[in-house]
Write a protein that holds these residues in place. Structure first.
Motif, PDB file in Angstrom:
ATOM      1  N   THR A  22      79.398   5.610  30.037  1.00  0.00           N
ATOM      2  CA  THR A  22      78.091   5.251  29.511  1.00  0.00           C
ATOM      3  C   THR A  22      77.544   4.091  30.326  1.00  0.00           C
ATOM      4  OG1 THR A  22      79.016   3.647  27.955  1.00  0.00           O
ATOM      5  CG2 THR A  22      78.845   5.951  27.204  1.00  0.00           C
ATOM      6  N   ALA A  23      76.279   3.729  30.063  1.00  0.00           N
ATOM      7  CA  ALA A  23      75.674   2.607  30.770  1.00  0.00           C
ATOM      8  C   ALA A  23      76.475   1.335  30.526  1.00  0.00           C
ATOM      9  CB  ALA A  23      74.227   2.438  30.325  1.00  0.00           C
ATOM     10  N   GLU A  24      76.972   1.164  29.310  1.00  0.00           N
ATOM     11  CA  GLU A  24      77.777  -0.019  28.988  1.00  0.00           C
ATOM     12  C   GLU A  24      79.081  -0.033  29.777  1.00  0.00           C
ATOM     13  OE1 GLU A  24      79.664  -2.323  25.083  1.00  0.00           O
ATOM     14  OE2 GLU A  24      78.706  -0.353  24.869  1.00  0.00           O
ATOM     15  N   ASP A  25      79.704   1.138  29.893  1.00  0.00           N
ATOM     16  CA  ASP A  25      80.941   1.228  30.676  1.00  0.00           C
ATOM     17  C   ASP A  25      80.696   0.809  32.128  1.00  0.00           C
ATOM     18  OD1 ASP A  25      82.430   2.272  28.531  1.00  0.00           O
ATOM     19  OD2 ASP A  25      81.795   4.315  29.006  1.00  0.00           O
ATOM     20  N   GLY A  29      82.125  -2.362  34.702  1.00  0.00           N
ATOM     21  CA  GLY A  29      82.927  -2.053  35.872  1.00  0.00           C
ATOM     22  C   GLY A  29      83.883  -0.891  35.722  1.00  0.00           C
ATOM     23  N   VAL A  30      83.774  -0.127  34.628  1.00  0.00           N
ATOM     24  CA  VAL A  30      84.650   1.030  34.437  1.00  0.00           C
ATOM     25  C   VAL A  30      84.246   2.124  35.411  1.00  0.00           C
ATOM     26  CG1 VAL A  30      85.437   2.788  32.799  1.00  0.00           C
ATOM     27  CG2 VAL A  30      84.980   0.456  32.003  1.00  0.00           C
ATOM     28  N   VAL A  31      85.229   2.785  36.005  1.00  0.00           N
ATOM     29  CA  VAL A  31      84.939   3.822  36.990  1.00  0.00           C
ATOM     30  C   VAL A  31      85.394   5.183  36.481  1.00  0.00           C
ATOM     31  CG1 VAL A  31      85.090   2.215  38.931  1.00  0.00           C
ATOM     32  CG2 VAL A  31      87.139   3.487  38.212  1.00  0.00           C
ATOM     33  N   GLU A  32      84.898   6.213  37.130  1.00  0.00           N
ATOM     34  CA  GLU A  32      85.246   7.597  36.813  1.00  0.00           C
ATOM     35  C   GLU A  32      86.742   7.850  36.968  1.00  0.00           C
ATOM     36  OE1 GLU A  32      84.691   9.476  41.255  1.00  0.00           O
ATOM     37  OE2 GLU A  32      82.903   9.266  40.014  1.00  0.00           O
ATOM     38  N   ASN A  33      87.251   8.842  36.274  1.00  0.00           N
ATOM     39  CA  ASN A  33      88.645   9.270  36.384  1.00  0.00           C
ATOM     40  C   ASN A  33      89.642   8.166  36.022  1.00  0.00           C
ATOM     41  OD1 ASN A  33      88.605  12.023  37.048  1.00  0.00           O
ATOM     42  ND2 ASN A  33      88.253  11.616  39.207  1.00  0.00           N
ATOM     43  N   SER A  34      89.165   7.120  35.371  1.00  0.00           N
ATOM     44  CA  SER A  34      90.050   6.061  34.899  1.00  0.00           C
ATOM     45  C   SER A  34      90.580   6.425  33.510  1.00  0.00           C
ATOM     46  CB  SER A  34      89.306   4.729  34.823  1.00  0.00           C
ATOM     47  OG  SER A  34      88.223   4.819  33.898  1.00  0.00           O
ATOM     48  N   PHE A  35      91.597   5.683  33.074  1.00  0.00           N
ATOM     49  CA  PHE A  35      92.121   5.908  31.725  1.00  0.00           C
ATOM     50  C   PHE A  35      91.009   5.698  30.700  1.00  0.00           C
ATOM     51  CE2 PHE A  35      94.430   5.625  27.868  1.00  0.00           C
ATOM     52  CZ  PHE A  35      95.677   6.204  28.081  1.00  0.00           C
ATOM     53  N   ALA A  36      90.193   4.651  30.910  1.00  0.00           N
ATOM     54  CA  ALA A  36      89.116   4.368  29.967  1.00  0.00           C
ATOM     55  C   ALA A  36      88.083   5.490  29.938  1.00  0.00           C
ATOM     56  CB  ALA A  36      88.445   3.046  30.337  1.00  0.00           C
ATOM     57  N   ALA A  37      87.771   6.079  31.097  1.00  0.00           N
ATOM     58  CA  ALA A  37      86.784   7.160  31.148  1.00  0.00           C
ATOM     59  C   ALA A  37      87.300   8.409  30.429  1.00  0.00           C
ATOM     60  CB  ALA A  37      86.431   7.481  32.596  1.00  0.00           C
ATOM     61  N   VAL A  38      88.574   8.720  30.614  1.00  0.00           N
ATOM     62  CA  VAL A  38      89.158   9.872  29.923  1.00  0.00           C
ATOM     63  C   VAL A  38      89.190   9.608  28.421  1.00  0.00           C
ATOM     64  CG1 VAL A  38      91.248  11.256  29.638  1.00  0.00           C
ATOM     65  CG2 VAL A  38      90.505  10.574  31.927  1.00  0.00           C
ATOM     66  N   ALA A  39      89.573   8.393  28.032  1.00  0.00           N
ATOM     67  CA  ALA A  39      89.626   8.047  26.612  1.00  0.00           C
ATOM     68  C   ALA A  39      88.238   8.098  25.975  1.00  0.00           C
ATOM     69  CB  ALA A  39      90.238   6.662  26.437  1.00  0.00           C
ATOM     70  N   ALA A  40      87.217   7.683  26.718  1.00  0.00           N
ATOM     71  CA  ALA A  40      85.852   7.714  26.185  1.00  0.00           C
ATOM     72  C   ALA A  40      85.385   9.149  25.952  1.00  0.00           C
ATOM     73  CB  ALA A  40      84.904   6.992  27.137  1.00  0.00           C
ATOM     74  N   ASP A  93      91.116  -3.645  36.537  1.00  0.00           N
ATOM     75  CA  ASP A  93      89.897  -4.143  35.883  1.00  0.00           C
ATOM     76  C   ASP A  93      88.736  -3.171  36.031  1.00  0.00           C
ATOM     77  OD1 ASP A  93      89.493  -4.464  38.574  1.00  0.00           O
ATOM     78  OD2 ASP A  93      88.805  -6.549  38.457  1.00  0.00           O
ATOM     79  N   ARG A  94      89.063  -1.917  36.346  1.00  0.00           N
ATOM     80  CA  ARG A  94      88.039  -0.888  36.496  1.00  0.00           C
ATOM     81  C   ARG A  94      88.271   0.278  35.521  1.00  0.00           C
ATOM     82  NH1 ARG A  94      88.801  -2.943  41.835  1.00  0.00           N
ATOM     83  NH2 ARG A  94      86.825  -3.304  42.954  1.00  0.00           N
ATOM     84  N   GLY A  95      88.953   0.030  34.464  1.00  0.00           N
ATOM     85  CA  GLY A  95      89.222   1.063  33.463  1.00  0.00           C
ATOM     86  C   GLY A  95      90.658   1.534  33.452  1.00  0.00           C
TER      87      GLY A  95
END
Length: 267
Positions: A22-25, A29-40, A93-95
């Protein structure tokens, strides 16, 4: 027989392209294919994650799209030249980095659509996904890489085959068969795949047409279109009969297909 990857999930299918940002992500600094992106994507309700597989220098399959780290981590090195530890540090620090094994273990009910990007990754990808074959679809632009990964999976777990979608050469044969009006050649080209995952257009060539969709459906093959981010295009393609949308905004697609009010696109 329909493969398990397709069973018991909502249609049209929403495939979260490299997870969800999302715009907030992005602002954080969150990037694609990161753990955070998959979790989102999982938290938004996406049943399918579309991702990519590369191999680190020490032999770990990671979810990563590009050959090198320049775009995502501002580092010119290739993924194949860095260790798992180095990549974890770069993405901390990128997700957060996510390996293929972590993805399958951490999201046990999620279906994965995995694009094998690197030749050397194919055998290890196949070995890792073998126990999860019922919820994995393997693909690649290279039919050879795709088949190598499939063979490795079937060797590791005989009798269990991941689903698969056509590589570029197979897609070319399908389009050629359609142009020749040969149902026999279309059936032969589609015989070894479960899905066609294609862009709506490639340069000046329109790929996704009612005729292509109908021909695929006659062979029990689904048509998934990438990468679709505009709600109007989502509705139009679904009305044409496509079976799935690969999208950067799974949250929007899920709202659109459920008849709700989609959130605004990322600027």
């Amino acid at each position: 027989m329909t493969h398990g990857w397709f069973m018991g999930t909502a249609r049209p299918r929403v495939l979260a392209h490299r997870g969800l940002l999302t715009a907030e992500d992005v602002a954080h600094g969150v990037v694609e294919n990161s753990f955070a992106a998959v979790a989102a994507a999982h938290a938004a309700g996406a049943e399918y994650i579309e991702s990519d597989c590369h191999l680190t220098v020490d032999g770990t399959v990671v979810l990563f799209h590009d050959d090198d780290l320049s775009r995502v981590a501002d580092d010119p090195r290739k993924v194949a030249d860095v260790t798992l530890g180095e990549l974890e540090s770069l993405l901390a620090d990128r997700g957060g980095l996510i390996t293929l094994e972590q993805a399958l273990d951490s999201f046990p009910r999620t279906r994965f659509n995995l694009d094998v990007k690197a030749k050397d990754a194919a055998p290890e990808v196949g070995r890792i996904v073998a126990p999860h074959a019922d919820r994995v679809l393997l693909t690649s632009f290279s039919d050879l890489r795709r088949r190598t990964a499939l063979a490795a999976a079937e060797s590791a777990a005989p009798g269990m085959r991941p689903a698969t979608s056509a590589g570029s050469a197979t897609i070319g044969r399908v389009l050629g068969a359609l142009a020749s009006h040969s149902s026999r050649l279309v059936a032969r080209a589609l015989a070894s795949v479960d899905a066609l995952q294609v862009p709506e257009r490639y340069r000046s060539l329109r790929i996704v047409t009612p005729r292509l969709i109908a021909a695929a459906h006659r062979q029990n093959v689904e048509v998934h279109v990438w990468t679709v981010n505009d709600p109007r295009d989502m509705r139009r393609l679904v009305s044409m009969g496509v079976d799935g949308l690969v999208t950067d905004r799974a949250d929007i697609a899920l709202e659109v297909l459920q008849g709700g009010n989609p959130p605004p696109p990322t600027p």
